[in-house]
Design an enzyme around this catalytic site. Sequence first.
Site, PDB file in Angstrom:
ATOM      1  N   TYR A 245     111.727  55.562  15.108  1.00 53.95           N
ATOM      2  CA  TYR A 245     110.532  55.574  14.256  1.00 53.95           C
ATOM      3  C   TYR A 245     109.800  56.897  14.416  1.00 53.95           C
ATOM      4  O   TYR A 245     109.971  57.610  15.413  1.00 53.95           O
ATOM      5  CB  TYR A 245     109.594  54.401  14.583  1.00 53.95           C
ATOM      6  CG  TYR A 245     108.923  54.479  15.934  1.00 53.95           C
ATOM      7  CD1 TYR A 245     107.677  55.085  16.086  1.00 53.95           C
ATOM      8  CD2 TYR A 245     109.536  53.942  17.067  1.00 53.95           C
ATOM      9  CE1 TYR A 245     107.060  55.153  17.327  1.00 53.95           C
ATOM     10  CE2 TYR A 245     108.924  54.004  18.312  1.00 53.95           C
ATOM     11  CZ  TYR A 245     107.690  54.614  18.441  1.00 53.95           C
ATOM     12  OH  TYR A 245     107.086  54.685  19.673  1.00 53.95           O
ATOM     13  N   CYS A 246     108.982  57.227  13.412  1.00 55.71           N
ATOM     14  CA  CYS A 246     108.077  58.379  13.501  1.00 55.71           C
ATOM     15  C   CYS A 246     106.662  57.843  13.253  1.00 55.71           C
ATOM     16  O   CYS A 246     106.394  56.678  13.533  1.00 55.71           O
ATOM     17  CB  CYS A 246     108.470  59.477  12.517  1.00 55.71           C
ATOM     18  SG  CYS A 246     108.324  59.004  10.770  1.00 55.71           S
ATOM     19  N   PHE A 247     105.763  58.668  12.740  1.00 58.58           N
ATOM     20  CA  PHE A 247     104.382  58.190  12.604  1.00 58.58           C
ATOM     21  C   PHE A 247     104.227  57.164  11.483  1.00 58.58           C
ATOM     22  O   PHE A 247     103.621  56.115  11.670  1.00 58.58           O
ATOM     23  CB  PHE A 247     103.418  59.360  12.390  1.00 58.58           C
ATOM     24  CG  PHE A 247     101.981  58.927  12.336  1.00 58.58           C
ATOM     25  CD1 PHE A 247     101.378  58.362  13.451  1.00 58.58           C
ATOM     26  CD2 PHE A 247     101.238  59.047  11.178  1.00 58.58           C
ATOM     27  CE1 PHE A 247     100.056  57.923  13.410  1.00 58.58           C
ATOM     28  CE2 PHE A 247      99.914  58.623  11.124  1.00 58.58           C
ATOM     29  CZ  PHE A 247      99.325  58.065  12.249  1.00 58.58           C
TER      30      PHE A 247
ATOM     31  N   TYR B 182     104.988  54.211  13.494  1.00 56.60           N
ATOM     32  CA  TYR B 182     104.016  53.925  14.558  1.00 56.60           C
ATOM     33  C   TYR B 182     102.720  53.350  13.993  1.00 56.60           C
ATOM     34  O   TYR B 182     102.159  52.400  14.542  1.00 56.60           O
ATOM     35  CB  TYR B 182     103.722  55.196  15.356  1.00 56.60           C
ATOM     36  CG  TYR B 182     102.625  55.004  16.378  1.00 56.60           C
ATOM     37  CD1 TYR B 182     102.908  54.461  17.626  1.00 56.60           C
ATOM     38  CD2 TYR B 182     101.297  55.325  16.087  1.00 56.60           C
ATOM     39  CE1 TYR B 182     101.909  54.245  18.557  1.00 56.60           C
ATOM     40  CE2 TYR B 182     100.289  55.108  17.008  1.00 56.60           C
ATOM     41  CZ  TYR B 182     100.598  54.571  18.244  1.00 56.60           C
ATOM     42  OH  TYR B 182      99.597  54.353  19.152  1.00 56.60           O
TER      43      TYR B 182
END
Length: 365
Positions: free
Chosen positions: A97-99, A126
Amino acid sequence: MSLNKVRASEYRRIFVNDHPIMDARAPVEFEKGAFPASVNHPLMEDEERKKVGTCYKERGQEAALKLGHSLVHGEIKQQRVDAWLDFFSKNPDGYLYCFRGGLRSQLTQQWLKEAGLDIPFIEGGYKAMRQFLIETIDDAPNMKPMLILSGITGSGKTDFLLKRKEAVDLEGLAHHRGSSFGRYHEPQPSQINFENALAVALLKHQDSAAKHLLLEDESYLIGRSALPQAFYTGMQAAGVLVLEESLDARLARLLNEYVHKMHSGYIQRLGEEAGFEAFAQYLAQSITGIKKRLGNKQHDEFQAIITNALNIQTSQNDTSAHLEWIELLLVKYYDPMYQYQIDKKADRVIFKGDHQAMHQWLDNH
């Protein structure tokens, strides 16, 4: 092209099962807050992310993407991909995952695919997962009836809680025992990490067979970790169980917690000489932390008794002299403060008893 991603409906499963997840955000983002089972293997380092972010604001997405590719290419790119491959070789069922679950997730996924691995990324990233955890905490008071375990200092509330399947250990999550002498050797987590860990613990509790949510009686702040407002409000309305214990048992327990455990922990971390110095400093700072309540004269008396106990400990390898200031601390500070607090909750008290009686009551309710 359809993207391989994990839907938001899977968040609960991911957290309850401690599913391995790779965080592709920059280190500075990870340090501000992350999830208990996550490991940081960034697409971009902090400075690279900063440059790309500035470019995005000034020149748009296409220019930012171009800059990102120019900053992360060749050997640098290969090192990053190798780190990801290593993570997923150890965690073949892991996710990334990223932001926000956007470009960084898609690019990381694409580079992994080029290296022969098709790894799902988490929808919403996130930001959405963090929101899910915040809502979990806010909803917790309505999920299972709360019970608050109260008891005078040294009554062994934490020891008791750790034996109960209904319990969530707030002090363990905060790395602090919630009092002036409550510091752990390990630093406290960031506020975000404390909240994330609390939410995950609550999700696991909700999936358990426990009928109640049993929590230790805490103030709003546990050290510097703040309980979320809705959760704390729920605690303030819950039924109270009072754990009773004899003075001798309390003194023995606090001697072990404040002196034996803290002393050995500092020595383990810092060595004999520096460890003892840090231990002595911990005692001095803890008493100074309640100087306003004690008053100057009583504070100085405590410091003198502690200094004497440390001298005896050093010269005779005997810790029993510490019992003098511990008993004084109970009589002059903790016990009156506890009595004041429990008097305010008198109408919420539903049971009082020692450890054995409390276990029996909970087993039957």
